[in-house]
Write a protein that holds these residues in place. Sequence first.
Motif, PDB file in Angstrom:
ATOM      1  N   ARG A   1      -7.009 -14.678  29.394  1.00 38.87           N
ATOM      2  CA  ARG A   1      -6.134 -14.955  30.535  1.00 38.87           C
ATOM      3  C   ARG A   1      -5.866 -16.460  30.632  1.00 38.87           C
ATOM      4  O   ARG A   1      -4.735 -16.887  30.838  1.00 38.87           O
ATOM      5  CB  ARG A   1      -6.792 -14.461  31.807  1.00 38.87           C
ATOM      6  CG  ARG A   1      -5.998 -14.714  33.058  1.00 38.87           C
ATOM      7  CD  ARG A   1      -6.664 -14.052  34.254  1.00 38.87           C
ATOM      8  NE  ARG A   1      -6.172 -12.693  34.435  1.00 38.87           N
ATOM      9  CZ  ARG A   1      -6.625 -11.855  35.371  1.00 38.87           C
ATOM     10  NH1 ARG A   1      -7.575 -12.238  36.180  1.00 38.87           N
ATOM     11  NH2 ARG A   1      -6.122 -10.650  35.492  1.00 38.87           N
TER      12      ARG A   1
ATOM     13  N   TYR B   1      -6.665  -3.604  34.875  1.00 36.10           N
ATOM     14  CA  TYR B   1      -6.680  -4.505  33.737  1.00 36.10           C
ATOM     15  C   TYR B   1      -6.701  -3.669  32.470  1.00 36.10           C
ATOM     16  O   TYR B   1      -6.837  -2.446  32.521  1.00 36.10           O
ATOM     17  CB  TYR B   1      -7.895  -5.437  33.793  1.00 36.10           C
ATOM     18  CG  TYR B   1      -9.226  -4.739  33.804  1.00 36.10           C
ATOM     19  CD1 TYR B   1      -9.763  -4.251  34.982  1.00 36.10           C
ATOM     20  CD2 TYR B   1      -9.950  -4.547  32.626  1.00 36.10           C
ATOM     21  CE1 TYR B   1     -10.984  -3.598  35.006  1.00 36.10           C
ATOM     22  CE2 TYR B   1     -11.180  -3.905  32.642  1.00 36.10           C
ATOM     23  CZ  TYR B   1     -11.687  -3.426  33.830  1.00 36.10           C
ATOM     24  OH  TYR B   1     -12.897  -2.780  33.841  1.00 36.10           O
ATOM     25  N   SER B   2      -6.571  -4.362  31.354  1.00 38.51           N
ATOM     26  CA  SER B   2      -6.587  -3.710  30.046  1.00 38.51           C
ATOM     27  C   SER B   2      -5.615  -2.529  30.048  1.00 38.51           C
ATOM     28  O   SER B   2      -4.516  -2.628  30.609  1.00 38.51           O
ATOM     29  CB  SER B   2      -8.016  -3.291  29.713  1.00 38.51           C
ATOM     30  OG  SER B   2      -8.120  -2.972  28.348  1.00 38.51           O
TER      31      SER B   2
ATOM     32  N   PHE C   1     -11.719 -13.544  36.163  1.00 32.53           N
ATOM     33  CA  PHE C   1     -11.415 -12.194  35.680  1.00 32.53           C
ATOM     34  C   PHE C   1     -12.601 -11.322  35.999  1.00 32.53           C
ATOM     35  O   PHE C   1     -13.734 -11.714  35.757  1.00 32.53           O
ATOM     36  CB  PHE C   1     -11.179 -12.203  34.170  1.00 32.53           C
ATOM     37  CG  PHE C   1     -10.488 -10.955  33.668  1.00 32.53           C
ATOM     38  CD1 PHE C   1      -9.131 -10.961  33.445  1.00 32.53           C
ATOM     39  CD2 PHE C   1     -11.191  -9.783  33.455  1.00 32.53           C
ATOM     40  CE1 PHE C   1      -8.480  -9.810  33.002  1.00 32.53           C
ATOM     41  CE2 PHE C   1     -10.558  -8.637  33.034  1.00 32.53           C
ATOM     42  CZ  PHE C   1      -9.194  -8.645  32.798  1.00 32.53           C
TER      43      PHE C   1
ATOM     44  N   ALA D   1      -2.152 -12.102  37.829  1.00 33.67           N
ATOM     45  CA  ALA D   1      -2.250 -11.845  36.398  1.00 33.67           C
ATOM     46  C   ALA D   1      -2.548 -13.112  35.611  1.00 33.67           C
ATOM     47  O   ALA D   1      -3.010 -13.051  34.481  1.00 33.67           O
ATOM     48  CB  ALA D   1      -0.961 -11.208  35.895  1.00 33.67           C
TER      49      ALA D   1
END
Lengths: 372, 332, 155
Positions: A90, A241-242, A307, C33
């Motif tokens: 990220r 996520y992912s 994250f 994000a």
Amino acid sequence: MSLDVQNLDRETFVVNLGPQHPATHGVLRIKLTMDGEYIVDAEPVLGYIHRMHEKMGENRSYAKFLPNMGRMDYVAALFNSHGYVAAVERLAGITVPERAEFIRVITCELNRVASHLLWLGAYLIDLGGFTPMLYAFDDREMILDLLEAVTGARLTFCYFRFGGVANDVDENFVSGTRVFVARMRSRMPMYEAFVSKNIIFRKRCEGIGVISAETCRRYGATGPVIRGSGVAYDVRKAEPYSAYPRFQFNVAVSDLCDNMGRYRVRVDEIVESLRIIEQAIDQLPGGPVMAEKVPRSLKPPKGDCYFNVESARGSFGVRVVSDATENAYRLKLRSPCLSNLHLFRECSRGMLLPDALAMLGSLDLVIPDIDR
Amino acid sequence: MRMEFVLEIARVVLYVVGILAFVGFNASYLVLLERKGSARFQLRHGPTEVGPFGLIQPVADAVKLLCKQILIPKNVDVILFFMAPILVLLPAILCMVTIPFGATIAARNFNLGLLMVFAFAAFNVFGILIGGWASHNKYANLAAARVVAQNIAYEIPTLLIVVAVVMVTGTFNLQEIVAQQAGGFWRWNILRLDLNPLQPVAFLMYFICLLAETNRAPFDMVEAESELVAGAYTEYSGMTFGVFFMAEYTNIVLGCCVATVLFLGGWQCPFGLVPGPHWFLLKMYALCFTVIWVRWSFPRVQFYNLLNLSWKILIPVSLANIILTALMLKVF
Amino acid sequence: MSLSAIKQKLAEIAVRSADAASPVPLAVDTAHAVRGTDLDVTVPPERVTDAARVLDEAAFMLESITGVDFIAEGQMEVVYDYTFTASGERVAIRARVPRAKPELPTVCGIHPGANWHERETHDFFGIVFTGHPDLIPLLLPEDADFHPLRKDYGA
């Protein structure tokens, strides 16, 4: 059964539970002040397996730190790796190929099932039932064999890389995973009949170790602990996520708030994980498993980012601060177990020792993850 | 006269050796049975290395325990510390004296045999209490407190159930109790519904009490390894622990022997054919196996639920059992 | 409470940027994000309790406390990471304290879970959380007199 510890005028005594004690699963020490078998105060004393991973993260390059992530929560090592590589990706702006994200999800969910199975066995041992552990390990063994074939390790996995995964999975892994999912599904009724319906097990879980949702929030408890208290907080849904947004699955929640609630959440989560694995295997796309042009020596731009992933024990967070050099400037590892254990002191007051230990077991602690 | 005296001495020596051998053999091979049995319950193999199918394993275990250093921690009360294991094992062996293995095979045929068994069996709790107390260890102290509460709670229903059986049989003599049950399994006390319709329930309750009295899982509060490390045995090592271990299995054998005599017709054949010690052993070992089976199937109960079970269920039901037996005896 | 309402409240607490002619509060919307947080607010160290109170009222969960040693700037930063369990929004509260005297008030009274996080941060950086009930080493040995994550700590 509980004791009013507020108005206690009797003599108490101190028992050291640990650092070596069968119920603490490692080197956790709890300083218990007790009145007979009632707990007046339970103060966890940490740091017996503290290795300063965060310092190690600062004095070696990003890639060289990767193996360390398997040594924190070694029961669910892939989640730690996932959180770390995803945080660095990220920050560095690396896009991971689709196939790699799918493989990450499959392996992580397999790891989650393995972790919950290990917990199931260990928890029953905490309660004095020895046999279910071997059955759980029998199933877990299949997962470890599958993961060993692709990652090369059975416990302290170091499989994810910045930009993808180390090895592509082969046909054997795919078919083996399908076999495992089918087998595990067929085994679930056995666990229900063998464990969930056992009268002694239910007596030891129902209404014991009640933790309110508000307590969970105030202490930052996450994972099956908060979901067992009726809060549907799952990082996979809250901050997708992912490849998780592509799969259909439910967040396992139980509003029982007691040991049974946490037990139910974990057992239901195994079923949900199997659903995710099955979907991911069915939809597994082709293509590369590593992003192109990931530099050998990674130097993410200056700045920081956070994250977090849903590990088997809760929200595992990584905060990376970069100063645009090869090494991280600061690497914060937020361990779910630390917060989950923190509420033990408040919740165990006035409980009987066996009940408190049943609650401690239901928190699913991995001590190296707490101490880092 | 002299000849009789010599024979009597020979008889005593024979029985002492016989009983000690029986106790030692059972203590070691029940451990093997437990290890093999638990292995089968748990998808494992158990001991396989020492001897064929691991049959020599108990010898290896015994040698290991005998060779281990006996640690005496600081501040223990040494005399009591060493007295405790003996106090646990000795009464269990003494009780064996009166157990009738066959019509003629019993060391001593006391008129008050049953009373003697329960008098000595009650000593068990002293040994563990003294051991836990003398260990100068907080876990052991907690276990010592537990064992007293547990054994008192279960001594009462055990005796109440036995009293009901004695009311039916009308004797404390174990040989006579067995002799009364001759003729087939419908004559066994467990199925004498004509005398007391609650008899199977009484047997079940006796079995539960047996588990609790011998401190076996799911009632192993004394050891409770995930709570109290090893409970009363925490500070014991080497053969001092080994003696406790032997005592546990001897007590199981004893409890199963008494259950066999009281409820299952002792050495009587279920079909009235060829009675003999083989039937006794068969029944006794079937019960022992059940004890092991229960241990590997259930988690440990909470202490307060254990006491609730005794005071709120077993004692009232066993009292009702006595009243019912008395009524049946008077009315019919 | 919506994120914008929280932002408004936190903006009142936040430090003002010093550069421009009209100083704006340092409460920045960040892309989840990209940064992992939705809102990034820098507050004066003495006001972290106010920020914590705002987020506690909004039922946010304190997830972790991170210390960072910016030795070149002679400052240390403490980052409080909050998350909202119902919808997964994240707020980071930052406070900068001088390296010479790293002190800021504790938020233990508001979030009991901050207790251990603050003790850990004190272990590693020597940042003193004034008013903390029990600021003894958590992970380091009880006689530890060093702070390993300070950049001038040799290892």
